[in-house]
Scaffold this motif. Structure first.
Motif, PDB file in Angstrom:
ATOM      1  N   ARG A  50       3.775  -3.426 -22.030  1.00 18.85           N
ATOM      2  CA  ARG A  50       5.292  -3.405 -21.983  1.00 18.85           C
ATOM      3  C   ARG A  50       5.596  -2.726 -23.272  1.00 18.85           C
ATOM      4  N   PRO A  51       6.984  -2.190 -23.049  1.00 23.88           N
ATOM      5  CA  PRO A  51       7.493  -1.293 -24.373  1.00 23.88           C
ATOM      6  C   PRO A  51       8.224  -2.471 -25.367  1.00 23.88           C
ATOM      7  N   ASP A  52       8.258  -3.696 -24.671  1.00 23.36           N
ATOM      8  CA  ASP A  52       9.344  -4.809 -25.497  1.00 23.36           C
ATOM      9  C   ASP A  52       8.454  -6.018 -25.899  1.00 23.36           C
ATOM     10  N   LYS A  53       7.143  -5.897 -25.314  1.00 15.90           N
ATOM     11  CA  LYS A  53       6.417  -7.288 -25.911  1.00 15.90           C
ATOM     12  C   LYS A  53       5.188  -6.667 -25.867  1.00 15.90           C
ATOM     13  N   PRO A  54       4.172  -7.546 -26.614  1.00 14.73           N
ATOM     14  CA  PRO A  54       2.691  -7.325 -26.720  1.00 14.73           C
ATOM     15  C   PRO A  54       2.051  -7.827 -25.360  1.00 14.73           C
ATOM     16  N   GLY A  55       0.888  -7.417 -25.289  1.00 14.95           N
ATOM     17  CA  GLY A  55      -0.074  -7.939 -24.221  1.00 14.95           C
ATOM     18  C   GLY A  55      -0.482  -6.869 -22.944  1.00 14.95           C
ATOM     19  N   VAL A  56      -1.238  -7.364 -22.070  1.00 12.86           N
ATOM     20  CA  VAL A  56      -1.632  -6.558 -20.939  1.00 12.86           C
ATOM     21  C   VAL A  56      -1.188  -7.396 -19.540  1.00 12.86           C
ATOM     22  N   TYR A  57      -0.459  -6.722 -18.911  1.00 13.66           N
ATOM     23  CA  TYR A  57       0.049  -7.407 -17.635  1.00 13.66           C
ATOM     24  C   TYR A  57      -0.262  -6.739 -16.459  1.00 13.66           C
ATOM     25  N   GLY A  58      -0.475  -7.362 -15.282  1.00 12.29           N
ATOM     26  CA  GLY A  58      -0.828  -7.187 -13.787  1.00 12.29           C
ATOM     27  C   GLY A  58       0.314  -6.522 -13.241  1.00 12.29           C
ATOM     28  N   ASP A  59       1.284  -5.629 -13.741  1.00 13.07           N
ATOM     29  CA  ASP A  59       2.382  -5.185 -12.782  1.00 13.07           C
ATOM     30  C   ASP A  59       1.659  -4.557 -11.583  1.00 13.07           C
ATOM     31  N   HIS A  60       2.696  -4.490 -10.413  1.00 13.99           N
ATOM     32  CA  HIS A  60       2.212  -3.972  -9.263  1.00 13.99           C
ATOM     33  C   HIS A  60       3.462  -3.435  -8.405  1.00 13.99           C
ATOM     34  N   ALA A  61       3.379  -3.240  -7.128  1.00 12.11           N
ATOM     35  CA  ALA A  61       3.956  -2.331  -6.319  1.00 12.11           C
ATOM     36  C   ALA A  61       4.228  -1.237  -7.023  1.00 12.11           C
ATOM     37  N   THR A  62       3.194  -0.272  -6.966  1.00  7.99           N
ATOM     38  CA  THR A  62       3.041   1.000  -7.866  1.00  7.99           C
ATOM     39  C   THR A  62       3.123   2.307  -6.982  1.00  7.99           C
ATOM     40  N   HIS A  63       3.449   3.263  -7.461  1.00 11.19           N
ATOM     41  CA  HIS A  63       3.170   4.817  -7.060  1.00 11.19           C
ATOM     42  C   HIS A  63       2.430   5.473  -8.170  1.00 11.19           C
ATOM     43  N   LEU A  64       1.294   6.196  -7.826  1.00 13.36           N
ATOM     44  CA  LEU A  64       0.478   7.010  -8.632  1.00 13.36           C
ATOM     45  C   LEU A  64       0.538   8.321  -8.170  1.00 13.36           C
ATOM     46  N   VAL A  65       1.003   9.292  -8.941  1.00 13.90           N
ATOM     47  CA  VAL A  65       1.530  10.683  -8.935  1.00 13.90           C
ATOM     48  C   VAL A  65       0.665  11.603  -9.775  1.00 13.90           C
ATOM     49  N   ARG A  66       0.199  12.604  -9.041  1.00 18.02           N
ATOM     50  CA  ARG A  66      -0.503  13.476  -9.729  1.00 18.02           C
ATOM     51  C   ARG A  66       0.284  14.832 -10.164  1.00 18.02           C
ATOM     52  N   ASP A  67       0.692  15.084 -11.345  1.00 12.70           N
ATOM     53  CA  ASP A  67       1.571  16.000 -11.899  1.00 12.70           C
ATOM     54  C   ASP A  67       0.781  17.248 -12.327  1.00 12.70           C
ATOM     55  N   LEU A 112       0.765  -1.375  -0.043  1.00 18.08           N
ATOM     56  CA  LEU A 112      -0.097   0.069  -0.155  1.00 18.08           C
ATOM     57  C   LEU A 112       0.979   1.396   0.134  1.00 18.08           C
ATOM     58  N   ARG A 113       0.567   2.036  -0.914  1.00 17.71           N
ATOM     59  CA  ARG A 113       1.423   3.479  -1.128  1.00 17.71           C
ATOM     60  C   ARG A 113       0.092   4.428  -1.255  1.00 17.71           C
ATOM     61  N   LEU A 114       0.562   5.805  -0.537  1.00 16.97           N
ATOM     62  CA  LEU A 114      -0.045   6.845  -0.769  1.00 16.97           C
ATOM     63  C   LEU A 114       0.002   7.503  -2.115  1.00 16.97           C
ATOM     64  N   VAL A 115      -1.259   7.852  -2.654  1.00 21.71           N
ATOM     65  CA  VAL A 115      -1.245   8.470  -4.069  1.00 21.71           C
ATOM     66  C   VAL A 115      -0.847  10.051  -3.685  1.00 21.71           C
ATOM     67  N   THR A 116      -0.137  10.450  -4.270  1.00 19.60           N
ATOM     68  CA  THR A 116       0.669  11.831  -4.043  1.00 19.60           C
ATOM     69  C   THR A 116       0.642  12.872  -5.262  1.00 19.60           C
ATOM     70  N   ARG A 117       0.865  13.987  -4.762  1.00 13.16           N
ATOM     71  CA  ARG A 117       1.142  14.956  -5.846  1.00 13.16           C
ATOM     72  C   ARG A 117       2.865  15.065  -6.145  1.00 13.16           C
ATOM     73  N   TRP A 133      -1.244  12.220 -15.060  1.00 13.21           N
ATOM     74  CA  TRP A 133      -0.918  11.336 -13.868  1.00 13.21           C
ATOM     75  C   TRP A 133       0.611  10.724 -14.358  1.00 13.21           C
ATOM     76  N   LEU A 134       1.309  10.360 -13.210  1.00 12.78           N
ATOM     77  CA  LEU A 134       2.434   9.510 -13.667  1.00 12.78           C
ATOM     78  C   LEU A 134       2.075   8.085 -12.641  1.00 12.78           C
ATOM     79  N   VAL A 135       2.471   7.223 -13.571  1.00 15.87           N
ATOM     80  CA  VAL A 135       2.399   5.777 -12.809  1.00 15.87           C
ATOM     81  C   VAL A 135       3.649   5.041 -12.751  1.00 15.87           C
ATOM     82  N   ALA A 136       4.472   4.748 -11.817  1.00 16.71           N
ATOM     83  CA  ALA A 136       5.474   4.105 -11.622  1.00 16.71           C
ATOM     84  C   ALA A 136       5.260   2.742 -11.197  1.00 16.71           C
ATOM     85  N   THR A 137       5.549   1.483 -11.713  1.00 19.15           N
ATOM     86  CA  THR A 137       5.151   0.266 -11.244  1.00 19.15           C
ATOM     87  C   THR A 137       6.393  -0.772 -11.373  1.00 19.15           C
ATOM     88  N   SER A 138       6.217  -1.850 -10.784  1.00 18.21           N
ATOM     89  CA  SER A 138       7.337  -2.832 -10.835  1.00 18.21           C
ATOM     90  C   SER A 138       6.955  -3.924 -11.820  1.00 18.21           C
TER      91      SER A 138
END
Length: 414
Positions: free
Chosen positions: A201-218, A145-150, A224-229
């Motif tokens: 992903r930038p290197d392969k097709p498809g949709v992934y459930g990547d997680h451990a994520t930070h959501l940022v309002r710019d 769990l991570r706080l959504v931030t500006r 929005w910026l989304v950084a995920t693992s």
């Protein structure tokens, strides 16, 4: 009130479990159907069916080959009366679950890798279900769990309500999970599901459930910026990378599939096989990015980088002496205005660092099981801290990955 002089106590716990989030099926391989059974998820050239006849079973018919039937001899029989059946597709894994005494238990599973590309968007567009109530797969537990931030690190609020991202645990290991968005009411301490984020992903097709994520309002860029693992297809033979997405859509609610690029995080001088757990803040001098670097799976430690832009980052500090320390989080001390780095170490402490990753103290807070991230937010002259634990759900078949309970703490008066 400085965090280093603050004590916390547990004030609330939650365990939201939802096999199905009713509504439209997502364009992502994270969906489920519940009912009396048999239950079916079917797409082009494939049909997955689940049932229970005193023993849970799955069949997979992929058209061009003979249908297969799957039953778990060890886990397939319910221990109590079965009052509902569930079929979940999470990533490449199909799972049959029984509801026993108001609790879902996984009774069988099959990996569809090599039989059908469940991440293919054309295939997903043709997926349907039968036999019960269907929708997006919810979660068996929440972690990361991570706080959504500006962008400046301050909380993003809807009035007084806070937003969080979380890893919604699936019925198995990391590739069965995905990113979700939640609200937290600081007055009632209740949490509620608001949306889900999936990634290309930038290197392969498809949709992934990547997680451990930070959501940022710019706000400056109106996006929005989304950084995920990149845990959505975890394989020890491939490095986990941090991925970055941006969007002008409202990512605080609803389901979204986002395009990503690799966020190049420096590991100069470090032995590193993977990076994860990103946290982004823009300061007057540029960007700071906290993350984790692994010297091997699973030995990992906190790292901090900074630079004038996210494309020009350099290593500022690391603590490679730590062996299981993650959840790297940037925090601005309200008394001094100085930036600090918080983390969580499996030994049972929350270390606090300066920007060179030199230790300056630790948080005085209860430490649940697993490695709970130190997500803190100022509220009414005090602090809330949102963490999680390692308690599993769904029976023995699900194994590690279904953790955990959400654990909410508040600063004490003394």
């Amino acid at each position: 009130m400085s965090l280093l002089t603050t004590r916390f106590e547990v004030v609330a716990r939650h365990r939201p479990v939802d096999l199905v989030l009713p509504g439209e099926l997502p364009t992502a391989p994270y969906l489920a159907v519940t009912g009396e059974g048999p239950l079916t998820i079917a797409g082009p050239d494939v049909e997955i069916t689940a049932g229970y006849d005193g023993h849970a079973w799955l069949t997979v018919d992929t058209g061009g080959r003979r249908p297969t039937r799957h039953r778990s001899r060890r886990h397939g029989r319910a221990k109590a009366r079965v009052d509902a059946l569930g079929l979940a597709l999470t990533g490449t894994q199909a799972t049959v679950l029984t509801r026993e005494a108001d609790r879902w238990v996984a009774r069988g599973r099959v990996d569809l890798e090599g039989r059908v590309d469940t991440r293919d968007e054309d295939w997903l567009a043709g997926v349907g279900t039968s036999g019960g109530t269907a929708g997006a797969f919810g979660q068996l537990g929440l972690r990361d769990l991570r706080l959504v931030t500006r962008a400046d690190g301050s909380p993003y609020r809807l009035g007084r309500v806070l937003l969080l991202t979380a890893t919604s645990a699936g019925p198995g290991f990391f590739a069965t999970a995905h990113t979700s968005v939640w609200s937290l009411d600081p007055d009632t301490l209740e949490i509620a599901h608001r949306g889900d984020l999936f990634f290309r992903r930038p290197d392969k097709p498809g949709v992934y459930g990547d997680h451990a994520t930070h959501l940022v309002r710019d706000d400056e860029a109106g996006r929005w910026l989304v950084a995920t693992s990149g845990w959505g297809d975890f394989d020890k033979r491939r490095p986990v990378q941090v991925l970055l997405a941006s969007s002008t859509a409202d990512l605080s609610t609803g389901a979204h599939v986002l395009d990503t690029e690799v966020l190049a995080l420096p590991t100069d001088g470090l032995t590193s096989v993977a990076v994860w757990d990103p946290h982004l803040v823009r300061t007057d001098d540029g960007w700071l990015v906290g993350y984790v670097s692994a010297s091997r799976y699973f030995r990992f430690h906190p790292v901090l980088a900074g630079g004038p832009s996210l494309d020009e980052l350099r290593l500022l500090g690391a603590d490679p002496a730590r062996r299981a320390c993650e959840g790297t989080t940037l925090h601005r001390d309200p008394a001094s205005g100085a930036w600090q780095v918080l983390a969580s170490d499996r030994s049972g402490e929350y270390p606090v660092y300066d920007l060179a990753l030199s230790p300056v103290g630790r948080l005085s807070a209860p430490y649940p099981s697993n490695i709970p991230w130190p997500t803190v937010v100022p509220v009414d002259g005090g602090w809330l801290m949102v963490a999680f634990n390692g308690s599993g759900y769904g029976g023995r078949l699900t194994g590690y990955g279904t953790h955990g309970d959400v654990v909410i703490m508040h600063s004490t008066a003394g």
